[in-house]
Design an enzyme around this catalytic site. Structure first.
Site, PDB file in Angstrom:
ATOM      1  N   ASP A 100      -4.951  -0.998  -3.635  1.00 39.50           N
ATOM      2  CA  ASP A 100      -4.778   0.069  -4.628  1.00 39.50           C
ATOM      3  C   ASP A 100      -6.151   0.583  -5.035  1.00 39.50           C
ATOM      4  O   ASP A 100      -7.176  -0.066  -4.760  1.00 39.50           O
ATOM      5  CB  ASP A 100      -4.015  -0.436  -5.865  1.00 39.50           C
ATOM      6  CG  ASP A 100      -4.746  -1.553  -6.606  1.00 39.50           C
ATOM      7  OD1 ASP A 100      -5.322  -2.443  -5.930  1.00 39.50           O
ATOM      8  OD2 ASP A 100      -4.769  -1.543  -7.852  1.00 39.50           O
ATOM      9  N   GLU A 166      -4.547  -4.576  -8.274  1.00 39.88           N
ATOM     10  CA  GLU A 166      -5.777  -5.127  -8.846  1.00 39.88           C
ATOM     11  C   GLU A 166      -6.362  -4.233  -9.930  1.00 39.88           C
ATOM     12  O   GLU A 166      -6.857  -4.707 -10.943  1.00 39.88           O
ATOM     13  CB  GLU A 166      -6.821  -5.361  -7.743  1.00 39.88           C
ATOM     14  CG  GLU A 166      -7.963  -6.284  -8.161  1.00 39.88           C
ATOM     15  CD  GLU A 166      -9.120  -5.581  -8.836  1.00 39.88           C
ATOM     16  OE1 GLU A 166      -9.954  -6.266  -9.425  1.00 39.88           O
ATOM     17  OE2 GLU A 166      -9.204  -4.340  -8.779  1.00 39.88           O
TER      18      GLU A 166
END
Ligand SMILES: NCC(=O)N[C@@H](Cc1c[nH]cn1)C(=O)O
Ligand SMILES: [Zn+2]
Ligand SMILES: [Zn+2]
Length: 477
Positions: A100, A166
Site C-alpha cells: 500500500d 502499513e
C-alpha cells in the site's frame, strides 16, 4: 560468499524490464488510507501474488477481516504469505514489505501524475510508492527472477509476508504474525528477518538500520453548532469549534519541537557522551536535511542534536484538520465540526499505552480552561511501539558484507525516525534478529510530493538484496 558475478550482470541487463515492472506496480493506486481506493489495494495484492507465483513462490492470500475507517466498515486487504525453498540445510529468512502507499494527488503539488512512473533524465524514477515500498518489494522479485531464469537454487529458504495496510496502522497484521510464529505456524523455522522499507540518511552512503520510532496517532474533534454557520451572522455570537481546536493544537508542541504534553519528553533519558559519539560519526550534515526537506529550515545547526531529533528523541507533528474550509476562495464559514490530526513518534521506553493517557488528560485539562460550550472527543487512531535491535548480530554482519561488495563502502548504522509497527512484533513473536536494509535515499520524498527512487538505487539495491542472501547463506550463526 559473494553473489555470483552472473547475478550482478543479469540485474544490469534486465534493468529496463525491472523499471517497467515498477511502473506497472506504481500504476495501481493502492492507497490504504482512502476508502474509495480500497479495491485498488486488493488489486495490488492480486498483482503481486501473480508475480510471486510466476517466480516460483508458493503463496496464499490471508483474509484479515474487517475494520472501520472514518465511520465506514471496510474489508481489510489480504496479506500475502509466500514460501520458496525448504532445504533444512539452509537458513530461512523472512522478508516483509508493504504494497500500500500514501495518498497522492497531482493537486498536492506533484510535477507529474503521481501514479504514472516518470523516468527523468537524471535517473530518478518518480511516482507514488517508487521508494516506499514498491521499489524495494520489486527488488526482491528481481532477485527471484535471476534464479528462475537461470535455474539456480536460492542460497537460502525465503518466507514472504507482504501487507496492504502499513500506511494505515497495519490493521490485523500483528495477530497474523503472532499466530504464524507459533510452533507449526507458517513462520516456523525462520532464522532472521529482513525489511527493506526505509532510507539512507543522505544520497551517498548506504545504511543498515537497527531502530525505529514507535507511533501514536490522535484525532481530536471539537463540535458544537448543529450545522456550518455564516460568520457574519454568528461571529462573536457563538463558541466556534475551529477557535477551540486551533488553541488545543497550538498547545501540543513548541517552535523548537519540544513536546508540551507534561511527562512525554521527560520519559526519555538524555544521551550520554558515548551515545552522542555514535551520531557524531555518521555521514550527515545540515545541508543533507535541508536539501531533502527542500528548504533551509533545520531546527538546529548542531549535527548531533539534529540526528538525535530524528533517531532517538520523540517528536510531535500536526498533520491536518478535517472539516475545515480548505478550498481556494474566501468562504465566510464557521465550520460546525472540526477534527485535528496529530501524531507522536515514540522512542524507548515510551509506548502508546504509557503516553496516550498523558495526552488525553492534557487535552481535556487544556480544553476545560477554554470555558467553551463546545464538545471535545479524543480518539486514538493507531499506534505501535518503538524497536531497537542488536546490530552486532550475524544478520547485520551479512548485510554489511553485501554492502561492501556491491557499493564498495562501509554502511552507516542508523536508527530510523519513521515507524514500521510490525517490526517489533516479528522480533518478539519469532525471537529472532530483524534487520532493516533500505534501498532508497534520504531525499526520496517518501510520503511527500514527487516521491522518487533513483535508478541506481533500484538496480544496485536489487544487487544488494541478492548479495545479502548469499552472505547470509555463508555466514556462521
Ligand atoms: N516506510 C515506513 C513508513 O512510512 N511507515 C509509516 C507508518 C504509518 C503509520 N501511520 C501512517 N503511516 C510512517 O509514517 O512511519
Ligand atoms: Zn514504508
Ligand atoms: Zn510510508
Amino acid at each position: 560468499m559473494a553473489a555470483p558475478t552472473e547475478f550482478l550482470t543479469y540485474i544490469d541487463s534486465k534493468a529496463d524490464a525491472f523499471i517497467q515492472r515498477l511502473a506497472d506496480a506504481v500504476a495501481i493506486q493502492s492507497v490504504s488510507g482512502d476508502a474509495k481506493r480500497r479495491g485498488e489495494v486488493v488489486r495490488m495484492a492480486h498483482w503481486l501474488d501473480g508475480q510471486l507465483k510466476a517466480l516460483g513462490v508458493e503463496t496464499k492470500l490471508v483474509d484479515l477481516g474487517k475494520h472501520v475507517m472514518d465511520g465506514v466498515e471496510l474489508d481489510l486487504p489480504p496479506a500475502i504469505l509466500g514460501s520458496i525453498g525448504n532445504d533444512p540445510k539452509k537458513k530461512t529468512v523472512l522478508i516483509y514489505g508493504h504494497f500500500d502507499v500514501q495518498p497522492a494527488n497531482k493537486s498536492d503539488g506533484w510535477d507529474t501524475e503521481p501514479f504514472e512512473l516518470v523516468i527523468k533524465e537524471n535517473g530518478q524514477l518518480v511516482g507514488r510508492g517508487s521508494s516506499d515500498d514498491k521499489g524495494p518489494i520489486l527488488g526482491w522479485l528481481n532477485v527471484l527472477e535471476y534464479h528462475r531464469d537461470n535455474q539456480k537454487p536460492l542460497p537460502v529458504n525465503i518466507k514472504f509476508c507482504f501487507e496492504g495496510m502499513e500506511e494505515s496502522g497495519s490493521e490485523g497484521l500483528d495477530e497474523l504474525v503472532e499466530k504464524e510464529s507459533k510452533a507449526g505456524g507458517y513462520f516456523e523455522g525462520v532464522d532472521c528477518v529482513c525489511i527493506s522499507d526505509n532510507y539512507w540518511l543522505n544520497d551517498r552512503t548506504p545504511v543498515l538500520t537497527y531502530g525505529l520510532r514507535g507511533l501514536t496517532y490522535f484525532k481530536v474533534t471539537v463540535s458544537g453548532p448543529g450545522r456550518d454557520l455564516h460568520s457574519g451572522v454568528f461571529g462573536r455570537t457563538v463558541h466556534e469549534p475551529m477557535t477551540d481546536l486551533i488553541h488545543l493544537m497550538g498547545r501540543l508542541v513548541d517552535q523548537q519541537g519540544n513536546i508540551l504534553v507534561p511527562g512525554v519528553d521527560e520519559m526519555v533519558p538524555p544521551a550520554d557522551d558515548e551515545e552522542k559519539a555514535i551520531y557524531e560519526a555518521l555521514d550527515y550534515s545540515i545541508s543533507d536535511v535541508e536539501s531533502a526537506a527542500g528548504g533551509q529550515i533545520s531546527l538546529t545547526s548542531n549535527k548531533v542534536d539534529l540526528l538525535m531529533g530524528r533517531m532517538r528523541n520523540p517528536s510531535l507533528s500536526l498533520h491536518g484538520i478535517e472539516g475545515a474550509f480548505s478550498e481556494p476562495g474566501a468562504k465566510t464559514v464557521i465550520p460546525a465540526k472540526v477534527s485535528g490530526k496529530f501524531s507522536i513518534r515514540l522512542v524507548p521506553p515510551q509506548t502508546p499505552e504509557a503516553v496516550n493517557p498523558l495526552v488525553i488528560e492534557y487535552l481535556k485539562s487544556e480544553f476545560a480552561k477554554l470555558n467553551t460550550k463546545n464538545r471535545l472527543e479524543i480518539e486514538g487512531l493507531h499506534g505501535g511501539k518503538p524497536w531497537v535491535a542488536d546490530h552486532k548480530h550475524w544478520n547485520f554482519e551479512a548485510a554489511k558484507r553485501a554492502t561492501r561488495s556491491v557499493y564498495k563502502q562501509e554502511p552507516d548504522l542508523t536508527r530510523e525516525g519513521g515507524s514500521i509497527p510490525v517490526t517489533l512484533t516479528f522480533a518478539e513473536s519469532l525471537g529472532v534478529n530483524v534487520l532493516l536494509l533500505p534501498m532508497g535515499r534520504g531525499d526520496d520524498g517518501a510520503h511527500s510530493t514527487n516521491e522518487k527512487l533513483d535508478r541506481s538505487n533500484f538496480i544496485e539495491g536489487s544487487k544488494l538484496l541478492g548479495s545479502y542472501l548469499y552472505e547470509l547463506a555463508a555466514i556462521s550463526k
